[in-house]
Design a protein around this motif. Structure first.
Motif, PDB file in Angstrom:
ATOM      1  N   SER A  41       0.835  -1.205   0.000  1.00 44.07           N
ATOM      2  CA  SER A  41       0.000   0.000   0.000  1.00 44.07           C
ATOM      3  C   SER A  41       0.868   1.253   0.000  1.00 44.07           C
ATOM      4  O   SER A  41       2.044   1.229   0.380  1.00 44.07           O
ATOM      5  CB  SER A  41      -0.927   0.005   1.216  1.00 44.07           C
ATOM      6  OG  SER A  41      -0.184   0.195   2.390  1.00 44.07           O
ATOM      7  N   ALA A  42       0.269   2.348  -0.419  1.00 44.03           N
ATOM      8  CA  ALA A  42       0.977   3.631  -0.462  1.00 44.03           C
ATOM      9  C   ALA A  42       1.407   4.052   0.941  1.00 44.03           C
ATOM     10  O   ALA A  42       2.494   4.626   1.114  1.00 44.03           O
ATOM     11  CB  ALA A  42       0.080   4.700  -1.086  1.00 44.03           C
ATOM     12  N   ALA A  43       0.598   3.745   1.945  1.00 47.28           N
ATOM     13  CA  ALA A  43       0.951   4.083   3.334  1.00 47.28           C
ATOM     14  C   ALA A  43       2.175   3.299   3.792  1.00 47.28           C
ATOM     15  O   ALA A  43       3.037   3.828   4.508  1.00 47.28           O
ATOM     16  CB  ALA A  43      -0.231   3.802   4.252  1.00 47.28           C
ATOM     17  N   THR A  44       2.293   2.039   3.371  1.00 42.54           N
ATOM     18  CA  THR A  44       3.448   1.219   3.727  1.00 42.54           C
ATOM     19  C   THR A  44       4.712   1.721   3.037  1.00 42.54           C
ATOM     20  O   THR A  44       5.785   1.755   3.644  1.00 42.54           O
ATOM     21  CB  THR A  44       3.188  -0.248   3.349  1.00 42.54           C
ATOM     22  OG1 THR A  44       1.974  -0.678   3.945  1.00 42.54           O
ATOM     23  CG2 THR A  44       4.309  -1.140   3.802  1.00 42.54           C
ATOM     24  N   ILE A  45       4.580   2.138   1.775  1.00 39.18           N
ATOM     25  CA  ILE A  45       5.731   2.687   1.046  1.00 39.18           C
ATOM     26  C   ILE A  45       6.222   3.952   1.745  1.00 39.18           C
ATOM     27  O   ILE A  45       7.425   4.157   1.930  1.00 39.18           O
ATOM     28  CB  ILE A  45       5.348   2.975  -0.420  1.00 39.18           C
ATOM     29  CG1 ILE A  45       4.992   1.675  -1.152  1.00 39.18           C
ATOM     30  CG2 ILE A  45       6.475   3.690  -1.148  1.00 39.18           C
ATOM     31  CD1 ILE A  45       4.345   1.881  -2.501  1.00 39.18           C
ATOM     32  N   ILE A  66       9.107   1.737  -6.540  1.00 37.68           N
ATOM     33  CA  ILE A  66       7.744   1.262  -6.787  1.00 37.68           C
ATOM     34  C   ILE A  66       6.778   2.428  -6.642  1.00 37.68           C
ATOM     35  O   ILE A  66       7.048   3.393  -5.935  1.00 37.68           O
ATOM     36  CB  ILE A  66       7.355   0.110  -5.827  1.00 37.68           C
ATOM     37  CG1 ILE A  66       7.635   0.488  -4.380  1.00 37.68           C
ATOM     38  CG2 ILE A  66       8.057  -1.166  -6.203  1.00 37.68           C
ATOM     39  CD1 ILE A  66       7.196  -0.543  -3.377  1.00 37.68           C
ATOM     40  N   PHE A  67       5.667   2.336  -7.346  1.00 38.33           N
ATOM     41  CA  PHE A  67       4.651   3.387  -7.297  1.00 38.33           C
ATOM     42  C   PHE A  67       3.266   2.747  -7.197  1.00 38.33           C
ATOM     43  O   PHE A  67       2.985   1.775  -7.909  1.00 38.33           O
ATOM     44  CB  PHE A  67       4.737   4.262  -8.551  1.00 38.33           C
ATOM     45  CG  PHE A  67       3.840   5.455  -8.481  1.00 38.33           C
ATOM     46  CD1 PHE A  67       4.247   6.599  -7.815  1.00 38.33           C
ATOM     47  CD2 PHE A  67       2.581   5.432  -9.070  1.00 38.33           C
ATOM     48  CE1 PHE A  67       3.418   7.702  -7.744  1.00 38.33           C
ATOM     49  CE2 PHE A  67       1.750   6.532  -9.003  1.00 38.33           C
ATOM     50  CZ  PHE A  67       2.172   7.675  -8.336  1.00 38.33           C
ATOM     51  N   PRO A  68       2.392   3.262  -6.335  1.00 40.47           N
ATOM     52  CA  PRO A  68       1.053   2.673  -6.183  1.00 40.47           C
ATOM     53  C   PRO A  68       0.102   3.066  -7.311  1.00 40.47           C
ATOM     54  O   PRO A  68      -0.505   4.124  -7.282  1.00 40.47           O
ATOM     55  CB  PRO A  68       0.583   3.214  -4.825  1.00 40.47           C
ATOM     56  CG  PRO A  68       1.356   4.461  -4.624  1.00 40.47           C
ATOM     57  CD  PRO A  68       2.667   4.278  -5.317  1.00 40.47           C
ATOM     58  N   ALA A  92      -2.280   0.827  -4.124  1.00 38.35           N
ATOM     59  CA  ALA A  92      -1.216  -0.134  -3.833  1.00 38.35           C
ATOM     60  C   ALA A  92      -0.331  -0.331  -5.060  1.00 38.35           C
ATOM     61  O   ALA A  92      -0.763  -0.133  -6.198  1.00 38.35           O
ATOM     62  CB  ALA A  92      -1.808  -1.476  -3.411  1.00 38.35           C
ATOM     63  N   ALA A  93       0.912  -0.726  -4.786  1.00 38.88           N
ATOM     64  CA  ALA A  93       1.857  -1.092  -5.833  1.00 38.88           C
ATOM     65  C   ALA A  93       1.846  -2.607  -5.971  1.00 38.88           C
ATOM     66  O   ALA A  93       1.916  -3.320  -4.963  1.00 38.88           O
ATOM     67  CB  ALA A  93       3.259  -0.602  -5.487  1.00 38.88           C
ATOM     68  N   VAL A  94       1.730  -3.099  -7.183  1.00 36.89           N
ATOM     69  CA  VAL A  94       1.770  -4.539  -7.436  1.00 36.89           C
ATOM     70  C   VAL A  94       3.237  -4.943  -7.543  1.00 36.89           C
ATOM     71  O   VAL A  94       3.974  -4.433  -8.377  1.00 36.89           O
ATOM     72  CB  VAL A  94       1.011  -4.897  -8.728  1.00 36.89           C
ATOM     73  CG1 VAL A  94       1.085  -6.387  -8.993  1.00 36.89           C
ATOM     74  CG2 VAL A  94      -0.425  -4.440  -8.636  1.00 36.89           C
ATOM     75  N   VAL A  95       3.661  -5.854  -6.667  1.00 36.28           N
ATOM     76  CA  VAL A  95       5.060  -6.258  -6.589  1.00 36.28           C
ATOM     77  C   VAL A  95       5.163  -7.728  -6.966  1.00 36.28           C
ATOM     78  O   VAL A  95       4.420  -8.562  -6.438  1.00 36.28           O
ATOM     79  CB  VAL A  95       5.605  -6.020  -5.158  1.00 36.28           C
ATOM     80  CG1 VAL A  95       6.975  -6.623  -4.999  1.00 36.28           C
ATOM     81  CG2 VAL A  95       5.637  -4.550  -4.855  1.00 36.28           C
ATOM     82  N   TYR A 102      13.413  -0.483  -2.902  1.00 40.37           N
ATOM     83  CA  TYR A 102      14.148   0.719  -2.501  1.00 40.37           C
ATOM     84  C   TYR A 102      15.615   0.545  -2.888  1.00 40.37           C
ATOM     85  O   TYR A 102      16.107  -0.569  -2.977  1.00 40.37           O
ATOM     86  CB  TYR A 102      14.086   0.933  -0.981  1.00 40.37           C
ATOM     87  CG  TYR A 102      12.711   1.200  -0.432  1.00 40.37           C
ATOM     88  CD1 TYR A 102      12.221   2.493  -0.329  1.00 40.37           C
ATOM     89  CD2 TYR A 102      11.902   0.167   0.013  1.00 40.37           C
ATOM     90  CE1 TYR A 102      10.972   2.743   0.194  1.00 40.37           C
ATOM     91  CE2 TYR A 102      10.640   0.406   0.526  1.00 40.37           C
ATOM     92  CZ  TYR A 102      10.187   1.700   0.612  1.00 40.37           C
ATOM     93  OH  TYR A 102       8.941   1.946   1.126  1.00 40.37           O
ATOM     94  N   GLU A 103      16.306   1.671  -3.071  1.00 41.78           N
ATOM     95  CA  GLU A 103      17.749   1.650  -3.306  1.00 41.78           C
ATOM     96  C   GLU A 103      18.406   2.732  -2.470  1.00 41.78           C
ATOM     97  O   GLU A 103      17.797   3.766  -2.193  1.00 41.78           O
ATOM     98  CB  GLU A 103      18.067   1.878  -4.789  1.00 41.78           C
ATOM     99  CG  GLU A 103      17.674   0.718  -5.669  1.00 41.78           C
ATOM    100  CD  GLU A 103      18.094   0.911  -7.106  1.00 41.78           C
ATOM    101  OE1 GLU A 103      18.992   1.731  -7.363  1.00 41.78           O
ATOM    102  OE2 GLU A 103      17.519   0.230  -7.973  1.00 41.78           O
TER     103      GLU A 103
END
Length: 133
Positions: A41-45, A66-68, A92-95, A102-103
């Motif tokens: 989810s965007a909140a988790t990112i 990643i982008f939601p 949400a971002a599909v992973v 992240y980097e």
């Protein structure tokens, strides 16, 4: 929330296969790679971004890969059956397995390991740290 979306109702879909794009460290020296598929989810990112920024304190640079894009809908509790699909609840971002989340650049390997350990606690999928080739 975007102004317009291409399709009004997004379907759940299935996460099959592994990531063929976005699976290598490109921008930084170290990366956090997912080992299983799922939705983040965007909140988790954002929570991961805050945890990483607080740890590195302006020493290095954090890249979010990643982008939601996917809207996740839900019908309110205690609502009867029918009445169509629910309103968008969150984005949400599909992973997929192998996706780079992240980097980090400009930090030592020990600092990156500790930073990514803090991030791994917040992620709903299993992750691992990888180095740039």
């Amino acid at each position: 929330m975007p102004k317009r979306v291409k399709h009004r109702k997004s379907q759940r879909g299935r996460i099959r296969g592994s990531a063929s794009r976005g699976n290598t460290v490109v921008f930084g020296d170290f990366g956090l790679q997912s080992m299983e598929g799922g939705w983040i989810s965007a909140a988790t990112i954002e929570a991961g971004r805050i945890a990483a920024q607080q740890y590195i304190r302006g020493e290095g640079k954090l890249y979010i890969r990643i982008f939601p894009h996917k809207s996740i809908t839900s019908i309110p509790l205690e609502t009867r059956m029918g009445k169509g699909k629910g309103e968008p609840d969150y984005w949400a971002a599909v992973v997929r397995p192998g996706s780079m989340l992240y980097e980090l650049s400009g930090v030592s390997e020990a600092a990156a390991k500790v930073c990514f350990a803090r991030l791994a606690h917040k992620m709903p999928v299993r992750v691992r740290m990888v180095k740039r080739n």
